[in-house]
Enzyme design. Structure first.
Site, PDB file in Angstrom:
ATOM      1  N   SER A  12       0.838  -1.204   0.000  1.00 18.19           N
ATOM      2  CA  SER A  12       0.000   0.000   0.000  1.00 18.19           C
ATOM      3  C   SER A  12       0.878   1.261   0.000  1.00 18.19           C
ATOM      4  CB  SER A  12      -0.968  -0.033   1.187  1.00 18.19           C
ATOM      5  OG  SER A  12      -1.952   0.960   1.077  1.00 18.19           O
ATOM      6  N   HIS A  60      -4.669  -1.583  -3.763  1.00 18.69           N
ATOM      7  CA  HIS A  60      -6.061  -1.932  -3.391  1.00 18.69           C
ATOM      8  C   HIS A  60      -7.043  -1.656  -4.535  1.00 18.69           C
ATOM      9  CE1 HIS A  60      -4.418  -1.942   0.684  1.00 18.69           C
ATOM     10  NE2 HIS A  60      -4.158  -0.661   0.600  1.00 18.69           N
TER      11      HIS A  60
END
Length: 251
Positions: free
Chosen positions: A128, A169
């Protein structure tokens, strides 16, 4: 000769070993059985639970010699930071607030130290925010950490080791439209990874890794005012990074 070794993961739960296949590859890239693995949890505010999960996963489960670089409270000296980073075999950066993380890194000169680590062939990895940081830009939810309920995704500047815009994501957080709009507005080449998908970059080559069969990765680029999206297939062999950096499909 380009020595860089980067593995950028779109997302997944470290403590549940969801990215285990990718984590094993990160460790394998060091060429050592029990490598020195440094965790940098700046984006999470040096969250203790996250730090514990890293030590359990990379330390107890994988057998790495783990250490942590905390920068939020009582940060170490520049000399200590430099020694910790450059004496590691792999760096793993955790997720969280990318914008805040990059601001702290630049203030503490960690950006320059990590660029030096890249030139030495130290494996650079993360999830991330910890994936975004290696690229020129990232599609970030940093504003979600504020009190503004009407926040939107923003483009943040990373270390610029690869001239791409990275989006983590991708499907899990339904970033498809927002990221496509960002590429249409700002230009450049975008790489999007689902949770449990990663891009591995070794020197001037790359490949896509996944830890589950449903995880996907995509390339986005602007063409005649629209954003073109093409799927990047997981592969055993590497492909030239130059194809990824060029406008057009990479297959």
């Amino acid at each position: 000769m380009i020595k860089r070794k980067i593995v950028a993961i779109g997302g997944g739960e470290l403590n549940l070993l969801q990215t285990e296949v990718i984590d094993k590859r990160i460790i394998e890239l060091t060429g050592k059985k029990n490598p020195k693995a440094l965790f940098i949890p700046t984006a999470s505010g040096d969250a203790e639970g996250y730090i514990d999960n890293f030590h359990k996963c990379y330390g107890q489960h994988f057998g790495c010699q783990t250490n942590t670089l905390n920068l939020i409270q009582d940060p170490p000296t520049l000399e200590t930071i430099t020694e910790l980073v450059l004496n590691s075999d792999l760096i793993y950066v955790g997720g969280g607030n990318t914008y805040r993380m990059m601001k702290i890194w630049r203030r503490m000169q960690l950006d320059s130290i990590l660029s030096e680590a890249a030139s030495r062939g130290i494996v650079l990895s993360g999830l991330s925010a910890g994936a975004i940081c290696w690229f020129r830009y990232g599609h970030s939810d940093s504003r979600s950490f504020s009190s503004n309920s009407e926040w939107d995704y923003i483009r943040v500047s990373g270390l610029g080791l690869i001239n791409l815009t990275f989006c983590p994501h991708y499907h899990v957080e339904k970033r498809e439209t927002s990221f496509a709009n960002m590429i249409a507005r700002k230009g450049g080449i975008g790489i999007a990874c689902d949770n449990n998908a990663a891009i591995e970059i070794i020197g001037d080559k790359y490949r896509i890794l996944t830890s589950i069969s449903t995880a996907k990765a995509y390339k986005l680029f602007k063409h005649k005012g629209d954003t073109v999206i093409s799927e990047l297939q997981p592969q055993t062999d590497y492909s030239p990074l130059s194809k990824l950096l060029a406008r057009g499909k990479s297959d």
